[in-house]
Design a protein around this motif. Structure first.
Motif, short mmCIF file in Angstrom:
data_model
loop_
_atom_site.label_atom_id
_atom_site.label_comp_id
_atom_site.label_asym_id
_atom_site.label_seq_id
_atom_site.Cartn_x
_atom_site.Cartn_y
_atom_site.Cartn_z
N ILE A 1 0.86 -1.18 0.00
CA ILE A 1 0.00 0.00 0.00
C ILE A 1 0.90 1.23 0.00
N THR B 1 0.53 5.24 0.34
CA THR B 1 -0.44 6.27 0.69
C THR B 1 0.26 7.54 1.17
N LEU C 1 -6.78 4.33 8.28
CA LEU C 1 -6.66 3.58 7.02
C LEU C 1 -6.58 2.06 7.26
N THR D 1 -1.40 -1.05 -4.21
CA THR D 1 -2.57 -0.19 -4.12
C THR D 1 -2.14 1.22 -3.70
N ILE E 1 -3.22 4.80 -2.51
CA ILE E 1 -4.39 5.37 -1.84
C ILE E 1 -4.16 6.84 -1.54
N HIS F 1 -6.02 10.68 -0.69
CA HIS F 1 -7.16 11.01 0.17
C HIS F 1 -7.69 12.39 -0.12
N LEU G 1 -7.02 4.03 -5.27
CA LEU G 1 -8.18 4.37 -4.45
C LEU G 1 -8.03 5.78 -3.90
N ILE H 1 -9.36 7.72 -0.27
CA ILE H 1 -10.03 7.50 1.01
C ILE H 1 -10.46 8.83 1.61
N VAL I 1 -13.69 4.39 1.08
CA VAL I 1 -12.82 4.47 -0.09
C VAL I 1 -13.63 4.45 -1.38
#
Ligand SMILES: [Zn+2]
Length: 184
Positions: free
Chosen positions: A34, A36, A46, A91, A93, A95, A168, A170, A177
């Protein structure tokens, strides 16, 4: 100084064997990386919102979940996770309400000077080829930024073809998400 509190807590933590529920190995159970944002609202939210336990994923962070160059340190970490640590999915992520969505490189250099960095230092770095706009600029929409980071990973010449790369966004208030892009 919060460090002193942390060090005192740590002593108790170790002596009380509070680490026991967290023991695992370094291969991520979910075979996922991940990537992020460093956003502090996401530190606990998260993982909770995505049911991630200790040992489940490799977690990478920077300001904004931004990759713009194929050989930056995040991309290198992703490749290590894939080749050395059995990761099979990546992934990204981003926000909503991310600080990097409204960062102005010009304001940032002004803040550096306000904190005592000499203008001459900034000039010297610029003359040496450090482009402050390139290095620090953020993004207009988080969806576009996530898509851009995902594209750099998916198109990387060293990424094996079986790796799935998803994007994604979030909500840092609710943990909800939204999917920007995913590979089945
Ligand atoms: Zn952010």
């Amino acid at each position: 100084m919060h460090l002193e509190e942390m060090l005192a807590f740590n002593k108790q933590f170790v002596e009380g064997k509070k680490y026991e529920p967290y023991q695992t190995d370094s291969i991520p159970n979910k075979r996922m990386v991940i990537f992020t944002c460093m956003e502090s609202r996401l530190v606990e939210l998260l993982p909770k919102a995505l049911n991630i336990q200790n040992g489940d994923v490799k977690m990478l962070k920077n300001a904004g979940a931004i990759i713009r160059k194929p050989f930056d340190s995040i991309m290198k970490s992703i490749l290590v996770a894939i080749y050395e640590l059995q990761a099979e999915e990546v992934t990204v992520i981003g926000h909503y309400d991310c600080g990097m969505s409204h960062i102005q490189p010009g304001n940032l250099t002004k803040k550096m000077m306000d904190k005592g960095i000499p203008e001459a230092t900034i000039q010297t770095l610029e003359n040496a080829g450090i482009d402050f706009h390139d290095e620090f600029h953020g993004f207009d929409t988080v969806e576009e930024s996530v898509q851009q980071s995902v594209s750099i990973i998916r198109n990387h010449p060293l990424l094996p073809s079986h790796i799935k790369v998803h994007g994604l966004v979030i909500d840092p208030a609710t943990g909800k998400v939204d999917v920007v892009t995913k590979q089945d």
